[in-house]
Design an enzyme around this catalytic site. Structure first.
Site, short mmCIF file in Angstrom:
data_model
loop_
_atom_site.label_atom_id
_atom_site.label_comp_id
_atom_site.label_asym_id
_atom_site.label_seq_id
_atom_site.Cartn_x
_atom_site.Cartn_y
_atom_site.Cartn_z
N ASP A 59 0.86 -1.18 0.00
CA ASP A 59 0.00 0.00 0.00
C ASP A 59 0.90 1.23 0.00
O ASP A 59 1.50 1.57 1.03
CB ASP A 59 -0.91 -0.01 1.23
CG ASP A 59 -1.89 1.15 1.25
OD1 ASP A 59 -1.76 2.06 0.40
OD2 ASP A 59 -2.78 1.17 2.13
N ARG A 145 -10.81 17.44 -15.41
CA ARG A 145 -9.74 16.64 -14.81
C ARG A 145 -8.91 17.51 -13.86
O ARG A 145 -7.69 17.42 -13.83
CB ARG A 145 -8.83 16.05 -15.89
CG ARG A 145 -9.45 14.96 -16.74
CD ARG A 145 -9.68 13.68 -15.95
NE ARG A 145 -10.21 12.61 -16.79
CZ ARG A 145 -11.50 12.40 -17.01
NH1 ARG A 145 -12.41 13.22 -16.44
NH2 ARG A 145 -11.91 11.42 -17.76
N TYR A 148 -6.79 15.63 -11.10
CA TYR A 148 -5.83 14.80 -11.82
C TYR A 148 -4.76 15.67 -12.47
O TYR A 148 -3.56 15.41 -12.33
CB TYR A 148 -6.57 13.97 -12.86
CG TYR A 148 -5.71 12.96 -13.58
CD1 TYR A 148 -5.20 11.86 -12.91
CD2 TYR A 148 -5.43 13.09 -14.93
CE1 TYR A 148 -4.43 10.92 -13.56
CE2 TYR A 148 -4.66 12.16 -15.60
CZ TYR A 148 -4.16 11.07 -14.91
OH TYR A 148 -3.39 10.13 -15.58
N LYS A 152 -0.78 15.53 -11.60
CA LYS A 152 0.14 15.05 -12.62
C LYS A 152 1.13 16.14 -13.03
O LYS A 152 2.26 15.84 -13.43
CB LYS A 152 -0.62 14.50 -13.81
CG LYS A 152 -1.33 13.19 -13.52
CD LYS A 152 -0.36 12.11 -13.01
CE LYS A 152 -1.03 10.77 -12.82
NZ LYS A 152 -0.10 9.71 -12.38
N ARG A 189 -14.35 3.83 -16.02
CA ARG A 189 -14.79 5.21 -16.19
C ARG A 189 -15.73 5.34 -17.39
O ARG A 189 -16.69 6.11 -17.36
CB ARG A 189 -13.57 6.13 -16.34
CG ARG A 189 -12.94 6.47 -15.01
CD ARG A 189 -11.77 7.42 -15.17
NE ARG A 189 -10.56 6.71 -15.53
CZ ARG A 189 -9.75 7.05 -16.54
NH1 ARG A 189 -10.05 8.08 -17.30
NH2 ARG A 189 -8.65 6.36 -16.77
#
Length: 244
Positions: A59, A145, A148, A152, A189
């Site tokens: 994890d 997004r 995200y 990123k 998705r």
């Protein structure tokens, strides 16, 4: 098996499916010893039963677990940070909890693994780190997004920072920026959108090559960067021409 990475010890996160799984097989084909880690034990159990594939549950959200696992594995020559998550939504639609989770998995998890493997790499004055970013980052703004794209973009920043700090000590750190790639998470998705065929067609339409990327194509780039001894601090777009 023999290849340019013969005997190199590779650690891959999120190795159970998609790009991670394809990368396990790609590194294996080059003769590497692959420590395939994932939070999902079932996916690890489904990997090929090869002696050079060393599956290990991990994890990456837990610092102590990351440190313990890498301590037990020992020296790592190549780290491929593949774990990540895609949240949808704009800045006004994004719950703070989504951003917190995205920062933890998409950014801090990479920091955890890099911190854990870097001392050994520095001792040997050799090591390659490959981080999974995206064209949805500082490379390109992509609608819906926000969390995200923010995280990123941070991956590109941390990649360049690590590269700059250790460029004279044998460490290379690069990032991969895919476009839209066939994967189990993408399938989820697309199906969650309600109209699978229309959603899939929209994803394909934004790739000028007229198709989605394949996990194996991204894996090939990861293998290349692992062995690219004169390359560091770079972000490689592999997006079917999306950013042309």
């Amino acid at each position: 098996m023999t290849g340019k990475l013969e005997g190199k010890r590779v650690l891959i996160t999120a190795a159970g499916q998609g790009i991670g799984r394809a990368s396990v097989l790609a590194f294996l084909s080059e003769g590497a010893i692959v420590h395939a880690t994932d939070i999902n034990q079932g996916l690890l159990d489904a990997l090929p039963k090869e002696t050079a594939i060393k599956p290990r549950k991990l994890d990456v959200l837990k610092t102590n677990e990351v440190n313990q696992v890498i301590s037990e594995i020992g020296a790592i020559d190549v780290l491929f940070n593949c774990a990540g998550f895609v949240h949808g939504g704009s800045i006004l639609e994004m719950p703070d909890a989504d951003l917190d989770f995205a920062l933890d998995l998409n950014v801090r998890a990479m920091i955890r693994t890099i911190r854990a493997v870097l001392p050994g790499m520095l001792e040997r004055r050799d090591g390659a780190i490959v981080n999974m970013s995206s064209v949805a980052s500082s490379v390109k703004g992509v609608p819906n997004r926000f969390a995200y794209g923010v995280t990123k973009a941070a991956v590109l920043g941390l990649t360049k920072a690590v590269a700059a700090d250790y460029i004279t000590q044998g460490i290379r750190c690069n990032a991969i920026c895919p476009g839209t790639v066939e994967s189990p998470s993408l399938e989820q998705r697309m199906r969650a959108g309600g109209d699978y065929e229309a959603t899939r067609a929209a994803f394909i339409a934004r790739q000028p090559m007229g198709r989605l990327g394949l996990p194996e194509e991204i894996a090939d780039l990861a293998v290349y960067l692992a062995g690219a001894t004169y390359t560091t601090g770079q972000a490689y777009n592999i997006d079917g021409g999306w950013t042309v």
